[in-house]
Design a protein around this motif. Structure first.
Motif, PDB file in Angstrom:
ATOM      1  N   SER A   6       0.801  -1.597   0.422  1.00 59.24           N
ATOM      2  CA  SER A   6      -0.153  -0.055  -0.003  1.00 59.24           C
ATOM      3  C   SER A   6       1.013   1.369   0.239  1.00 59.24           C
ATOM      4  O   SER A   6       0.347   2.024  -0.255  1.00 59.24           O
ATOM      5  N   LEU A   7       2.216   0.638   0.162  1.00 58.62           N
ATOM      6  CA  LEU A   7       3.272   2.354   0.210  1.00 58.62           C
ATOM      7  C   LEU A   7       3.836   2.567  -0.510  1.00 58.62           C
ATOM      8  O   LEU A   7       4.233   3.800  -1.810  1.00 58.62           O
ATOM      9  N   TRP A   8       4.481   1.264  -1.712  1.00 54.08           N
ATOM     10  CA  TRP A   8       4.967   1.528  -2.859  1.00 54.08           C
ATOM     11  C   TRP A   8       4.556   1.889  -3.894  1.00 54.08           C
ATOM     12  O   TRP A   8       4.894   2.012  -5.410  1.00 54.08           O
ATOM     13  N   LEU A   9       3.174   0.640  -4.051  1.00 55.79           N
ATOM     14  CA  LEU A   9       2.789   0.463  -5.332  1.00 55.79           C
ATOM     15  C   LEU A   9       2.277   1.182  -5.707  1.00 55.79           C
ATOM     16  O   LEU A   9       2.457   2.053  -7.178  1.00 55.79           O
ATOM     17  N   PRO A  10       1.807   2.581  -5.064  1.00 52.92           N
ATOM     18  CA  PRO A  10       0.864   3.796  -5.738  1.00 52.92           C
ATOM     19  C   PRO A  10       1.826   4.666  -6.327  1.00 52.92           C
ATOM     20  O   PRO A  10       1.789   5.144  -7.039  1.00 52.92           O
ATOM     21  N   LEU A  11       2.516   4.957  -5.924  1.00 48.24           N
ATOM     22  CA  LEU A  11       4.515   5.753  -6.329  1.00 48.24           C
ATOM     23  C   LEU A  11       4.517   5.050  -7.260  1.00 48.24           C
ATOM     24  O   LEU A  11       4.928   5.570  -7.823  1.00 48.24           O
ATOM     25  N   ALA A  12       4.653   3.637  -7.757  1.00 49.56           N
ATOM     26  CA  ALA A  12       5.566   3.230  -8.718  1.00 49.56           C
ATOM     27  C   ALA A  12       4.727   3.658  -9.922  1.00 49.56           C
ATOM     28  O   ALA A  12       5.254   3.311 -10.803  1.00 49.56           O
ATOM     29  N   GLY A  39      -5.888  -7.453  -3.743  1.00 49.23           N
ATOM     30  CA  GLY A  39      -7.420  -8.086  -2.258  1.00 49.23           C
ATOM     31  C   GLY A  39      -7.690  -9.219  -2.750  1.00 49.23           C
ATOM     32  O   GLY A  39      -8.646  -9.746  -1.676  1.00 49.23           O
ATOM     33  N   ARG A  40      -8.107  -9.206  -4.231  1.00 52.88           N
ATOM     34  CA  ARG A  40      -9.062 -10.491  -3.996  1.00 52.88           C
ATOM     35  C   ARG A  40      -8.155 -11.910  -3.199  1.00 52.88           C
ATOM     36  O   ARG A  40      -6.440 -12.004  -3.198  1.00 52.88           O
ATOM     37  N   SER A  41      -9.041 -13.077  -2.796  1.00 49.51           N
ATOM     38  CA  SER A  41      -8.326 -13.797  -1.768  1.00 49.51           C
ATOM     39  C   SER A  41      -7.284 -15.007  -2.746  1.00 49.51           C
ATOM     40  O   SER A  41      -6.223 -15.046  -2.611  1.00 49.51           O
ATOM     41  N   ASN A  42      -7.746 -15.523  -4.210  1.00 49.94           N
ATOM     42  CA  ASN A  42      -7.178 -15.406  -5.267  1.00 49.94           C
ATOM     43  C   ASN A  42      -5.449 -15.178  -5.239  1.00 49.94           C
ATOM     44  O   ASN A  42      -4.798 -16.210  -6.801  1.00 49.94           O
ATOM     45  N   VAL A  43      -5.124 -14.090  -5.673  1.00 49.67           N
ATOM     46  CA  VAL A  43      -4.320 -13.436  -6.386  1.00 49.67           C
ATOM     47  C   VAL A  43      -2.893 -13.905  -4.793  1.00 49.67           C
ATOM     48  O   VAL A  43      -3.345 -12.726  -4.412  1.00 49.67           O
ATOM     49  N   GLN A  44      -2.153 -14.742  -5.442  1.00 50.38           N
ATOM     50  CA  GLN A  44      -1.382 -15.050  -4.938  1.00 50.38           C
ATOM     51  C   GLN A  44       0.048 -14.043  -5.517  1.00 50.38           C
ATOM     52  O   GLN A  44       0.924 -14.212  -3.875  1.00 50.38           O
ATOM     53  N   PHE A  45       0.108 -13.863  -6.129  1.00 49.01           N
ATOM     54  CA  PHE A  45       1.777 -12.801  -6.372  1.00 49.01           C
ATOM     55  C   PHE A  45       1.548 -11.276  -7.036  1.00 49.01           C
ATOM     56  O   PHE A  45       0.068 -10.758  -7.283  1.00 49.01           O
ATOM     57  N   LEU A  46       1.998 -10.406  -7.461  1.00 49.04           N
ATOM     58  CA  LEU A  46       1.303  -9.291  -8.084  1.00 49.04           C
ATOM     59  C   LEU A  46       1.529  -8.803  -9.336  1.00 49.04           C
ATOM     60  O   LEU A  46       2.481  -9.774  -9.946  1.00 49.04           O
ATOM     61  N   PHE A  47       0.584  -8.493 -10.015  1.00 46.12           N
ATOM     62  CA  PHE A  47       1.011  -8.080 -11.283  1.00 46.12           C
ATOM     63  C   PHE A  47       1.441  -6.509 -11.335  1.00 46.12           C
ATOM     64  O   PHE A  47       0.629  -6.054 -11.192  1.00 46.12           O
ATOM     65  N   LYS A  48       1.685  -6.186 -12.822  1.00 43.98           N
ATOM     66  CA  LYS A  48       2.031  -5.389 -12.937  1.00 43.98           C
ATOM     67  C   LYS A  48       1.066  -4.934 -14.380  1.00 43.98           C
ATOM     68  O   LYS A  48       1.018  -5.395 -14.733  1.00 43.98           O
ATOM     69  N   GLU A  49       1.233  -3.206 -14.354  1.00 42.08           N
ATOM     70  CA  GLU A  49       0.176  -2.414 -16.007  1.00 42.08           C
ATOM     71  C   GLU A  49       1.414  -3.508 -16.572  1.00 42.08           C
ATOM     72  O   GLU A  49       2.170  -2.877 -16.863  1.00 42.08           O
ATOM     73  N   ARG A  50       0.109  -3.889 -17.437  1.00 43.59           N
ATOM     74  CA  ARG A  50       1.000  -4.306 -18.749  1.00 43.59           C
ATOM     75  C   ARG A  50       1.164  -3.306 -20.604  1.00 43.59           C
ATOM     76  O   ARG A  50       1.204  -2.816 -20.469  1.00 43.59           O
ATOM     77  N   GLU A  51      -0.794  -2.988 -20.345  1.00 44.37           N
ATOM     78  CA  GLU A  51      -1.153  -1.559 -20.583  1.00 44.37           C
ATOM     79  C   GLU A  51      -2.520  -1.233 -20.846  1.00 44.37           C
ATOM     80  O   GLU A  51      -3.457  -1.645 -19.855  1.00 44.37           O
ATOM     81  N   SER A  76       7.236 -12.440 -10.204  1.00 44.69           N
ATOM     82  CA  SER A  76       7.789 -13.038  -9.616  1.00 44.69           C
ATOM     83  C   SER A  76       7.746 -13.150  -8.038  1.00 44.69           C
ATOM     84  O   SER A  76       7.515 -13.773  -7.022  1.00 44.69           O
ATOM     85  N   CYS A  77       6.760 -10.998  -7.623  1.00 44.55           N
ATOM     86  CA  CYS A  77       7.202 -10.712  -6.114  1.00 44.55           C
ATOM     87  C   CYS A  77       5.553 -11.759  -6.056  1.00 44.55           C
ATOM     88  O   CYS A  77       4.201 -12.077  -6.297  1.00 44.55           O
ATOM     89  N   ARG A  78       5.936 -12.248  -4.150  1.00 48.72           N
ATOM     90  CA  ARG A  78       4.691 -12.416  -3.960  1.00 48.72           C
ATOM     91  C   ARG A  78       3.483 -11.709  -3.617  1.00 48.72           C
ATOM     92  O   ARG A  78       4.493 -10.715  -2.948  1.00 48.72           O
ATOM     93  N   ASN A  79       2.342 -11.297  -3.339  1.00 47.11           N
ATOM     94  CA  ASN A  79       1.716 -10.841  -3.255  1.00 47.11           C
ATOM     95  C   ASN A  79       1.910  -9.931  -1.806  1.00 47.11           C
ATOM     96  O   ASN A  79       1.243  -8.769  -1.786  1.00 47.11           O
ATOM     97  N   ARG A  80       1.468 -11.451  -0.644  1.00 46.73           N
ATOM     98  CA  ARG A  80       1.632 -10.936   0.505  1.00 46.73           C
ATOM     99  C   ARG A  80       2.984 -10.106   1.174  1.00 46.73           C
ATOM    100  O   ARG A  80       3.114  -9.735   2.233  1.00 46.73           O
ATOM    101  N   ALA A  81       4.377 -10.809  -0.017  1.00 49.10           N
ATOM    102  CA  ALA A  81       5.153 -10.556   0.726  1.00 49.10           C
ATOM    103  C   ALA A  81       6.204  -9.609  -0.464  1.00 49.10           C
ATOM    104  O   ALA A  81       7.369  -9.962  -1.574  1.00 49.10           O
ATOM    105  N   PRO A  82       5.742  -8.024  -1.319  1.00 44.80           N
ATOM    106  CA  PRO A  82       6.267  -7.628  -2.007  1.00 44.80           C
ATOM    107  C   PRO A  82       7.852  -7.281  -1.757  1.00 44.80           C
ATOM    108  O   PRO A  82       9.002  -7.110  -0.847  1.00 44.80           O
ATOM    109  N   GLN A  83       8.213  -6.930  -2.983  1.00 47.08           N
ATOM    110  CA  GLN A  83       9.920  -7.182  -2.728  1.00 47.08           C
ATOM    111  C   GLN A  83      10.451  -5.594  -4.434  1.00 47.08           C
ATOM    112  O   GLN A  83       9.019  -5.361  -4.648  1.00 47.08           O
ATOM    113  N   ARG A  84      10.887  -5.156  -4.192  1.00 45.60           N
ATOM    114  CA  ARG A  84      11.440  -3.708  -4.257  1.00 45.60           C
ATOM    115  C   ARG A  84      12.132  -4.085  -6.239  1.00 45.60           C
ATOM    116  O   ARG A  84      11.017  -3.257  -7.063  1.00 45.60           O
TER     117      ARG A  84
END
Length: 164
Positions: A6-12, A39-51, A76-84
């Motif tokens: 919630s802190l770094w994703l909006p900035l990125a 925030g959906r329960s079935n999403v285990q990885f982070l997703f980035k904007e493609r287009e 490749s990053c997990r949703n609950r423990a994101p990396q930079r």
């Protein structure tokens, strides 16, 4: 030190969106859809904007309507423990989200109504889903019009006769 999503994703996302030339309301919709999707329960990885495509932004007296399709790509990053530094995983899930938002006309626009539908891109092509999406987006676009508007003095300047 790891920061919560919630802190770094909006900035990125804000930095990426500025480069794409999106309006502030469009960037806000993209950020909101990504927060909803993660925030959906079935999403285990982070997703980035493609287009971002199919952007419609219209203004009327009741507010601003924004509609867009947001293509996502799995990282490749997990949703609950994101990396930079999350690398994009090729050949993995690439969902598409349809988002329709109606904002009011205030200085800091508030969301009057919204609709989003995220799923595999081939599912969004199904006729029934497309028709439902169109109907939902039309309803969002109509938010703030008609009965939802604020009553102002003099808006109904007529009188009723008294019974005889």
């Amino acid at each position: 030190m790891r920061l919560p999503v919630s802190l770094w994703l909006p900035l990125a996302l804000g930095v990426a969106a500025v480069a794409a030339g999106q309006s502030p309301l469009q960037r806000r919709v993209v950020r909101d859809v990504l927060e909803y999707f993660h925030g959906r329960s079935n999403v285990q990885f982070l997703f980035k904007e493609r287009e971002v495509n199919g952007v419609i932004e219209t203004e009327d007296p009741s507010g601003t309507f924004v509609q867009l399709r947001l293509g996502l790509v799995q990282t490749s990053c997990r949703n609950r423990a994101p990396q930079r530094h999350c690398r994009v995983l090729e050949g993995r899930r690439k969902p598409t989200c349809l988002a329709c938002y109606k904002f009011d006309t205030s200085d800091v626009p508030k969301v009057l109504d919204k609709y989003h539908n995220c799923g595999p891109s081939h599912h969004l092509a199904a006729k029934e889903i497309r028709q439902r999406d169109e109907a939902e987006c039309r309803a969002v676009e109509e938010a703030g019009k008609g009965g939802d508007t604020l009553y102002l003095p003099g808006m109904f300047a007529f009188s009723r006769g008294l019974p005889a």
